[in-house]
Design an enzyme around this catalytic site. Structure first.
Site, mmCIF file in Angstrom:
data_model
loop_
_atom_site.group_PDB
_atom_site.id
_atom_site.type_symbol
_atom_site.label_atom_id
_atom_site.label_comp_id
_atom_site.label_asym_id
_atom_site.label_seq_id
_atom_site.Cartn_x
_atom_site.Cartn_y
_atom_site.Cartn_z
ATOM 1 C CB SER A 1 -0.909 -0.007 1.229
ATOM 2 O OG SER A 1 -0.163 0.059 2.422
ATOM 3 C CG HIS B 1 -1.084 -5.438 3.970
ATOM 4 N ND1 HIS B 1 -0.600 -4.720 5.033
ATOM 5 C CD2 HIS B 1 -0.505 -4.892 2.868
ATOM 6 C CE1 HIS B 1 0.233 -3.774 4.603
ATOM 7 N NE2 HIS B 1 0.294 -3.851 3.289
ATOM 8 C CG ASP C 1 -2.067 1.942 8.472
ATOM 9 O OD1 ASP C 1 -2.796 2.789 7.930
ATOM 10 O OD2 ASP C 1 -1.011 1.520 7.959
ATOM 11 C CG HIS D 1 6.671 -3.787 9.367
ATOM 12 N ND1 HIS D 1 6.101 -5.029 9.356
ATOM 13 C CD2 HIS D 1 5.626 -2.919 9.531
ATOM 14 C CE1 HIS D 1 4.801 -4.925 9.508
ATOM 15 N NE2 HIS D 1 4.489 -3.667 9.613
HETATM 16 C C1 2PG Z 1 1.717 0.596 6.038
HETATM 17 C C2 2PG Z 1 2.650 -0.492 5.619
HETATM 18 C C3 2PG Z 1 3.309 -1.271 6.691
HETATM 19 P P1 2PG Z 1 2.955 -1.271 3.169
HETATM 20 O O1 2PG Z 1 0.779 0.960 5.324
HETATM 21 O O2 2PG Z 1 1.911 1.196 7.088
HETATM 22 O O3 2PG Z 1 2.434 -1.864 7.586
HETATM 23 O O4 2PG Z 1 2.166 -1.275 4.579
HETATM 24 O O5 2PG Z 1 4.345 -1.671 3.477
HETATM 25 O O6 2PG Z 1 2.232 -2.247 2.307
HETATM 26 O O7 2PG Z 1 2.872 0.132 2.654
HETATM 27 MG MG MG Z 2 0.401 2.728 6.796
#
Ligand code: 2PG
Ligand code: MG
Length: 432
Positions: free
Chosen positions: A43, A156, A244, A367
């Site tokens: 995302s 996810h 989130d 992360h």
């Molecule tokens: C987020 C992240 C990590 P992604 O949106 O905060 O949890 O997701 O790494 O897919 O952007």
């Molecule tokens: Mg996020």
């Protein structure tokens, strides 16, 4: 000890989703070598630095990173060989100017970041210091609260569960990091039993949290509250909740589309949705409660909830001081998410944290949904004393490696260690 860089060497490896990513070894003249790997988001915010992918559809569906690796082994290696690894700022600046674009589109933020982190780790080893001490100095003694994402939705979870991407438990009432991780693990397992008892699937999403099909975006919070009480802990006293929603992902034509609830909300209605949740649950952090370019909506969000909870911008700020500065000026949030690969060097990441903290904002290190086993962010969080780190469920190797590293650091610090607990956030934890 000769800490000059002899060379750097990059290679393509796989991340936790099975997609290619960049790993780099840094070789110093003194014989020390160190390795770092970079993560990758799903995302992703549209304002993030460029993750260079080969686009060759015949290999890894276009996701190869061989060009980024070539950039490491060619121009970057040439540019930084001979530089002193302890001069992190200079090395990062040299790579930024070699790239020459505002978003690292030439060399790739994945190439640059892997080098940046491998250099830092090599310098730490050469100076004989643990990474958290090398980066943070003698004052780096406070362990963060783990923000554990135990229920996954959105992209996810392949859009089969909740619209909101992450439901995190926040064990802020523990005495230390070891106990907070123990509580988190217990709640995670209790949640599995709760889900099973209700006939839900216990398959997991990209970050190790369960990904059940639910009928509303509130239902997962109820399930988690039940899991917390089942292990004898008290929501609000021992453990809080953070969300989130990754709202950019379901923002279309000015409306927030909640598929599980069959509703379309305006920014104002989305703010009220979260305000209602904040009244019912011990909600401490809301990340990306609205979309990445909905600045007007964020203003309303901050006016409504900013005194009560930490409002963190992820896709909104993308760890970029220019966007954070604008956010501070316009007073639209009170926290920033910190992701190394959104900006692409360690130096720029540290500048983002500094700017946020000087404004009295929270900073939550994070992360990515695609990870490696590299635990750099665990050390970095202690070094920068940001007080909270989100790195997925207390399950899956690439996630637990970061939590395990926090426990190692705590052990290493012994009596000098402290735990951020309820003081981790931009706003005091509300009594609940
Ligand atoms: C987020 C992240 C990590 P992604 O949106 O905060 O949890 O997701 O790494 O897919 O952007
Ligand atoms: Mg996020």
């Amino acid at each position: 000890m000769d800490t000059r860089i002899k060379t750097v060497y990059g290679r393509q490896i796989l991340d936790s989703r099975g997609n290619p990513t960049v790993e780099v070894e840094c070789f110093l003249e003194c014989g020390i070598t160190a390795r770092a790997g970079v993560p990758s988001g799903a995302s992703t915010g549209s304002h993030e630095a460029v993750e260079l992918r080969d686009g060759d559809k015949k290999r890894f569906f276009g996701k190869g990173v061989l060009n980024a690796v070539k950039n490491v082994n060619g121009p970057v290696a040439e540019k930084i060989s001979g530089m002193d690894a302890v001069n992190q700022g200079e090395i990062d600046l040299a790579m930024i100017s070699l790239d020459g674009t505002p978003n690292k589109a030439n060399l790739g933020a994945n190439a640059i970041l892997a080098v940046s982190l491998a250099v830092a780790r090599a310098a730490a080893i050469a100076t004989g210091l643990p990474l958290f001490h090398y980066l943070g100095g003698a004052n780096a003694t406070r362990l963060p609260v783990p923000m554990m994402n135990i229920l996954n939705g959105g992209v996810h979870a392949n859009w089969q569960g909740a619209d909101f991407q992450e439901y995190m438990i926040v064990p802020y009432g523990a005495d230390n990091v070891r106990q907070s991780i123990e509580w988190g693990s217990e709640v995670y397992h209790a949640l599995k039993s709760v889900l099973k008892a209700k006939g839900h699937s216990v398959g997991v999403g990209d970050e190790g949290g369960f990904a059940p099909e639910v009928s509303s975006n509130e239902e997962p919070i109820e399930l988690i509250m039940q899991a917390i009480t089942e292990v004898g802990l008290t929501p609000g006293k021992d453990i809080g909740i953070a969300l989130d929603p990754a709202s950019t992902e379901f923002f279309k034509d000015g409306r927030y589309l909640l598929r599980t609830e069959n509703r379309e909300l305006t920014s104002e209605e989305m703010v009220e949705y979260h305000a209602a949740l904040a009244e019912r649950y011990p909600y401490v952090v809301l990340e990306d409660g609205l979309a990445e370019d909905d600045w007007a909506g964020w203003k309303i969000l901050n006016e409504r909830l900013g005194a009560m909870i930490e409002l963190v911008g992820d896709d909104l700020f993308v760890t970029n001081v220019r966007r954070i500065e604008r956010g501070i000026k316009e007073d639209i949030a009170n926290g920033v998410l910190i992701k190394l690969n959104q900006i692409g060097t360690l130096t720029e990441t540290m500048a983002a944290v500094r700017m946020a903290r000087l404004a009295g904002w929270g900073a939550m290190v994070s992360h990515r949904s695609g990870e490696t086993v590299d635990s750099f962010i665990a050390d970095m969080t202690v070094a920068l004393d940001t007080g909270h780190l989100k790195t997925g469920a207390p399950a899956r190797g690439e996630r637990v490696e970061k939590y395990n590293q926090l426990m190692r650091i705590e052990e290493q610090l012994g009596d000098a260690a402290s735990f951020a607990g309820k003081n981790a956030f931009a706003r005091p934890v509300r009594s609940f």
